[in-house]
Design a protein around this motif. Structure first.
Motif, mmCIF file in Angstrom:
data_model
loop_
_atom_site.group_PDB
_atom_site.id
_atom_site.type_symbol
_atom_site.label_atom_id
_atom_site.label_comp_id
_atom_site.label_asym_id
_atom_site.label_seq_id
_atom_site.Cartn_x
_atom_site.Cartn_y
_atom_site.Cartn_z
ATOM 1 N N GLY A 24 0.807 -1.215 0.000
ATOM 2 C CA GLY A 24 0.000 0.000 0.000
ATOM 3 C C GLY A 24 0.837 1.259 0.000
ATOM 4 O O GLY A 24 0.537 2.226 -0.701
ATOM 5 N N VAL A 25 1.915 1.268 0.785
ATOM 6 C CA VAL A 25 2.794 2.440 0.840
ATOM 7 C C VAL A 25 3.484 2.652 -0.498
ATOM 8 O O VAL A 25 3.629 3.797 -0.961
ATOM 9 C CB VAL A 25 3.829 2.293 1.968
ATOM 10 N N ASN A 26 3.907 1.586 -1.148
ATOM 11 C CA ASN A 26 4.587 1.744 -2.433
ATOM 12 C C ASN A 26 3.642 2.251 -3.518
ATOM 13 O O ASN A 26 4.070 3.000 -4.412
ATOM 14 C CB ASN A 26 5.260 0.430 -2.828
ATOM 15 N N ILE A 27 2.372 1.895 -3.435
ATOM 16 C CA ILE A 27 1.383 2.504 -4.325
ATOM 17 C C ILE A 27 1.188 3.978 -3.948
ATOM 18 O O ILE A 27 1.070 4.848 -4.820
ATOM 19 C CB ILE A 27 0.060 1.720 -4.256
ATOM 20 N N PHE A 28 1.198 4.254 -2.641
ATOM 21 C CA PHE A 28 1.090 5.626 -2.141
ATOM 22 C C PHE A 28 2.240 6.491 -2.652
ATOM 23 O O PHE A 28 2.043 7.666 -2.983
ATOM 24 C CB PHE A 28 1.069 5.593 -0.609
ATOM 25 N N PHE A 29 3.439 5.921 -2.732
ATOM 26 C CA PHE A 29 4.575 6.642 -3.310
ATOM 27 C C PHE A 29 4.256 7.125 -4.725
ATOM 28 O O PHE A 29 4.569 8.248 -5.098
ATOM 29 C CB PHE A 29 5.813 5.747 -3.361
ATOM 30 N N ALA A 76 8.013 -7.527 2.984
ATOM 31 C CA ALA A 76 9.420 -7.939 3.075
ATOM 32 C C ALA A 76 9.585 -9.390 2.647
ATOM 33 O O ALA A 76 10.571 -9.749 1.985
ATOM 34 C CB ALA A 76 9.929 -7.750 4.502
ATOM 35 N N VAL A 77 8.623 -10.237 3.011
ATOM 36 C CA VAL A 77 8.684 -11.648 2.597
ATOM 37 C C VAL A 77 8.501 -11.756 1.081
ATOM 38 O O VAL A 77 9.219 -12.520 0.415
ATOM 39 C CB VAL A 77 7.624 -12.481 3.345
ATOM 40 N N VAL A 78 7.579 -11.001 0.533
ATOM 41 C CA VAL A 78 7.382 -10.988 -0.925
ATOM 42 C C VAL A 78 8.671 -10.535 -1.623
ATOM 43 O O VAL A 78 9.083 -11.121 -2.637
ATOM 44 C CB VAL A 78 6.210 -10.060 -1.310
ATOM 45 N N TRP A 107 11.062 -12.713 -4.218
ATOM 46 C CA TRP A 107 11.386 -12.184 -5.543
ATOM 47 C C TRP A 107 12.884 -12.103 -5.756
ATOM 48 O O TRP A 107 13.386 -12.355 -6.858
ATOM 49 C CB TRP A 107 10.747 -10.797 -5.682
ATOM 50 N N LEU A 108 13.649 -11.753 -4.712
ATOM 51 C CA LEU A 108 15.081 -11.517 -4.848
ATOM 52 C C LEU A 108 15.897 -12.793 -4.990
ATOM 53 O O LEU A 108 16.984 -12.772 -5.588
ATOM 54 C CB LEU A 108 15.591 -10.722 -3.631
ATOM 55 N N LYS A 109 15.407 -13.890 -4.450
ATOM 56 C CA LYS A 109 16.165 -15.144 -4.481
ATOM 57 C C LYS A 109 16.619 -15.480 -5.901
ATOM 58 O O LYS A 109 15.837 -15.468 -6.839
ATOM 59 C CB LYS A 109 15.310 -16.294 -3.929
ATOM 60 N N GLY A 110 17.907 -15.740 -6.051
ATOM 61 C CA GLY A 110 18.453 -16.137 -7.344
ATOM 62 C C GLY A 110 18.818 -14.994 -8.272
ATOM 63 O O GLY A 110 19.316 -15.234 -9.373
ATOM 64 N N LYS A 111 18.599 -13.762 -7.847
ATOM 65 C CA LYS A 111 18.906 -12.611 -8.696
ATOM 66 C C LYS A 111 20.241 -11.982 -8.306
ATOM 67 O O LYS A 111 20.778 -12.230 -7.227
ATOM 68 C CB LYS A 111 17.790 -11.576 -8.607
ATOM 69 N N ASP A 124 10.762 -2.503 -8.420
ATOM 70 C CA ASP A 124 11.079 -3.658 -9.266
ATOM 71 C C ASP A 124 10.192 -4.843 -8.888
ATOM 72 O O ASP A 124 9.656 -5.542 -9.759
ATOM 73 C CB ASP A 124 12.554 -4.044 -9.108
ATOM 74 N N VAL A 125 10.041 -5.070 -7.596
ATOM 75 C CA VAL A 125 9.238 -6.196 -7.106
ATOM 76 C C VAL A 125 7.792 -6.080 -7.594
ATOM 77 O O VAL A 125 7.188 -7.055 -8.057
ATOM 78 C CB VAL A 125 9.269 -6.274 -5.570
ATOM 79 N N LEU A 126 7.239 -4.875 -7.499
ATOM 80 C CA LEU A 126 5.827 -4.639 -7.834
ATOM 81 C C LEU A 126 5.626 -4.223 -9.282
ATOM 82 O O LEU A 126 4.490 -3.979 -9.709
ATOM 83 C CB LEU A 126 5.240 -3.566 -6.904
ATOM 84 N N ASN A 127 6.729 -4.115 -10.041
ATOM 85 C CA ASN A 127 6.666 -3.740 -11.455
ATOM 86 C C ASN A 127 5.941 -2.416 -11.636
ATOM 87 O O ASN A 127 5.066 -2.267 -12.498
ATOM 88 C CB ASN A 127 5.971 -4.847 -12.272
ATOM 89 N N LEU A 128 6.330 -1.431 -10.833
ATOM 90 C CA LEU A 128 5.689 -0.108 -10.896
ATOM 91 C C LEU A 128 6.453 0.817 -11.845
ATOM 92 O O LEU A 128 7.643 0.692 -12.017
ATOM 93 C CB LEU A 128 5.679 0.506 -9.483
#
Length: 236
Positions: free
Chosen positions: A104-109, A214-216, A220-224, A232-236
């Motif tokens: 929600g905060v990242n959408i708020f950004f 943070a868990v999401v 997402w970060l594993k293996g990158k 990047d995580v939310l493709n915004l």
């Protein structure tokens, strides 16, 4: 996925509960009483770091040394982030930092950036901010507030900087910080004129949104390899 938790305060415990419920294994719970050990860290697929501004830098370096991707949510040490990002790129590690992991905060950004762009030419409006957190919050303004302030300053160029007080200088963006229990986090940006006000607010009801994000991010970060943010995580 095997997760190392670096920092086991209220946020670390909330992350533990959510990660475990999703079927992940917590292989390390490090705090001041149980120091971070490389041999335990190397068992993890990814580390999640929520500690203090004084320890975050060295904790992230230890993750790089152990070749473990690290998600970092500690704020108050932004001055060292460029150095960490450079080391990450040099050593071909994975690092994801966010001032706030809540979806929600990242959408708020994104909403904040859009509103600031719209208000850039409306010089009749002043703008100020308020952030409220619990009394255990160590930094002020919060990292989230600083991200919001940077976004405002990028567009509203009649403001040339910020101050953590109610400033009398018209060119200064005021950020009012309040510490009230048990508030997990409220951030408000207000544009005010003699005619009307425009206000946007994000209010967190608990730590669950931060912990879940943070868990999401860790999944997402594993293996990158590289330096990333929640955009990047939310493709915004």
């Amino acid at each position: 996925m095997k997760i190392a938790l670096i920092g086991y305060g209220k946020m670390g415990q909330a992350i533990d509960a959510i990660a475990t419920a999703k079927g992940h294994e917590i292989v390390l719970r490090a705090n001041s009483k149980h120091p971070l050990a490389k041999e335990h860290l190397e068992q993890a697929d990814v580390a999640i770091e929520f500690t203090t501004p004084e320890t975050a830098y060295h904790n992230v370096l230890k993750c790089f040394e152990a070749n473990v991707p690290v998600v970092c949510g500690t704020t108050g040490w932004l001055d060292k982030l460029p150095e960490i990002k450079a080391i990450c790129a040099e050593k071909q590690q994975a690092f994801l930092h966010a001032t706030n992991f809540s979806i929600g905060v990242n959408i708020f950004f994104e909403v904040n950036k859009k509103l600031a762009a719209l208000m850039a030419s409306q010089s009749q409006y002043d703008v100020w901010m308020e952030e409220i957190h619990h009394t255990h919050k160590k930094d002020a303004p919060s990292g989230t507030a600083l991200t919001l302030a940077e976004q405002v300053l990028a567009s509203v160029t009649r403001k040339t900087g910020w101050a953590n007080e109610e400033s009398k200088q018209p060119e200064t963006l005021s950020i009012i910080s309040k510490r009230i229990d048990p508030a997990p986090g409220t951030h408000t940006i207000t544009y005010t004129s003699g005619i009307d006000d425009i206000t946007i607010t994000h209010t967190a009801h608990s730590r669950e949104g931060f912990a879940a994000g943070a868990v999401v991010a860790a999944e997402w970060l594993k293996g990158k390899t590289g330096v990333f943010t929640m955009r990047d995580v939310l493709n915004l």
